[in-house]
Scaffold this motif. Structure first.
Motif, PDB file in Angstrom:
ATOM      1  N   SER A  75       0.819  -1.195   0.000  1.00 43.27           N
ATOM      2  CA  SER A  75       0.000   0.000   0.000  1.00 43.27           C
ATOM      3  C   SER A  75       0.863   1.259   0.000  1.00 43.27           C
ATOM      4  O   SER A  75       0.502   2.286  -0.595  1.00 43.27           O
ATOM      5  N   GLN A  76       2.019   1.189   0.642  1.00 42.29           N
ATOM      6  CA  GLN A  76       2.926   2.338   0.659  1.00 42.29           C
ATOM      7  C   GLN A  76       3.648   2.488  -0.669  1.00 42.29           C
ATOM      8  O   GLN A  76       3.915   3.609  -1.123  1.00 42.29           O
ATOM      9  N   LYS A  79       1.305   4.261  -2.965  1.00 42.21           N
ATOM     10  CA  LYS A  79       1.251   5.696  -2.707  1.00 42.21           C
ATOM     11  C   LYS A  79       2.401   6.423  -3.394  1.00 42.21           C
ATOM     12  O   LYS A  79       2.240   7.570  -3.836  1.00 42.21           O
ATOM     13  N   GLY A  83       1.695   9.321  -5.990  1.00 40.10           N
ATOM     14  CA  GLY A  83       2.257  10.624  -5.671  1.00 40.10           C
ATOM     15  C   GLY A  83       3.298  11.111  -6.652  1.00 40.10           C
ATOM     16  O   GLY A  83       3.749  12.258  -6.571  1.00 40.10           O
ATOM     17  N   HIS A  95      -4.548  -3.890  -6.426  1.00 39.65           N
ATOM     18  CA  HIS A  95      -4.447  -2.442  -6.246  1.00 39.65           C
ATOM     19  C   HIS A  95      -4.887  -1.677  -7.500  1.00 39.65           C
ATOM     20  O   HIS A  95      -5.356  -0.538  -7.407  1.00 39.65           O
TER      21      HIS A  95
END
Length: 345
Positions: A75-76, A79, A83, A95
């Motif tokens: 999940s990181q 991101k 981002g 995902h």
């Protein structure tokens, strides 16, 4: 060298590839040679093909300079891509579905695993009298990171038993020594993680396995069909703008997958970093035998895989239950098919 370029008429795919020779022989054909890849738990077998492509210079042979950033969980890593600090994610296929539910279009272009390899187990120390999944209510479950594939798998198993994620506490423990320590010290009551972590805990007698997806048969039992796992995915805009670079990444990953099909234990040990072994080479090789079947032999997405993934998420995730997900926009086999026609192991 004689080359032909295949251009897709669809801007959604825009898949271009060179036939017969690796892109490394014509770096000018690459839209960019520098690619950043985010991954969550690089030491896990789940992402082993990525490490093989890196360590055996398959990326470099394609003319790529790849920078890999390792995060605590998928999940990181996701991101980082959303981002803009990473171009590509080495992560869980599901995902891409969750991102589309938020109107963010990302697409898988080469599959690493055809089974999730995730194991849910309870601590013999804190739950010696465990009997059923219902006993996990109110307990702390260690996952690589909240929102990662490990928590998704655990949430699905809980849902099938009538529980929700709100009935437990998911605790991020990473994918290495920290996860082992958290379980052994009693900080968590159960754990959803992957090999070699789970084999080490199992061998030490610290856990009782309650759900396992390391083999195809077990995966079908848990999810009811083929469940795609680790893959490389990127935003559709990246793929559209960089079709040759995407092809080069795919070529390298397909070479890694092919190499793993025939690699000996000693070849594997000599390729991965020492830190992956968790201090026990024999255990690492035993764990590899547990999950070898879960590796994709060719990088192709199985036809029923995306639907299985969507059905799994819809079982427990309210953010995706009522969203119109177009599965055809979350994956493509185009790049892999071209790689299989041109790349040699």
């Amino acid at each position: 060298m004689q080359r032909r370029t295949f251009l897709s008429g669809s801007a959604a795919l825009a898949g271009a590839a060179l036939a017969g020779t690796p892109l490394a022989f014509g770096q000018g054909k690459l839209e960019t040679t520098q690619v950043s890849i985010a991954v969550g738990g690089k030491n896990l077998f789940y992402y082993l093909p990525l490490t093989i492509a890196e360590r055996r210079n398959f990326f470099k042979n394609e003319g790529l300079e790849v920078e890999i950033s390792d995060f605590a969980g998928g999940s990181q890593a996701l991101k980082a891509a959303v981002g803009g600090s990473a171009d590509v994610v080495s992560g869980a296929f599901e995902h891409t579905l969750l991102l589309q539910a938020r109107s963010q279009m990302f697409r898988e272009f080469v599959l690493q695993g055809r089974a999730p390899q995730i194991v849910l187990a309870v601590s013999k120390k804190t739950m010696p009298n465990y009997k059923t999944i219902a006993d996990l209510k109110g307990k702390k479950i260690g996952v690589t990171a909240p929102g990662s594939s490990t928590s998704i798998m655990a949430s699905f198993v809980l849902a099938k038993a009538g529980l929700t994620a709100k009935d437990v506490s998911f605790i991020g423990v990473g994918a290495g020594a920290g996860a082992i320590s958290a379980l052994q010290s009693g900080q968590i009551d159960a754990i959803a993680n992957l090999d070699p972590v789970m084999t080490k805990l199992e061998r030490a007698g610290d856990i009782r396995v309650v759900s396992d997806t390391r083999t195809l048969a077990d995966t079908h039992t848990v999810f009811g069909g083929n469940m795609p796992a680790g893959c490389l995915y990127a935003s559709q805009s990246f793929i559209t703008k960089n079709p040759n670079t995407t092809q080069a990444l795919t070529n390298a990953m397909v070479r890694a997958l092919k190499w793993l099909q025939t690699a000996t234990g000693s070849e594997l040990i000599s390729t991965v970093p020492e830190g992956y072994l968790l201090g026990d080479r024999a255990l690492y090789l035993d764990a590899w035998q547990h999950v070898k079947e879960a590796m994709s032999p060719d990088g192709l997405m199985p036809a029923d895989g995306p639907a299985t993934s969507l059905k799994t998420l819809q079982t427990f995730d309210d953010t995706i239950k009522d969203k119109p997900i177009d599965l055809s926009k979350t994956w493509t086999n185009d790049f892999v098919k071209k790689a299989l026609a041109t790349v040699k192991a």
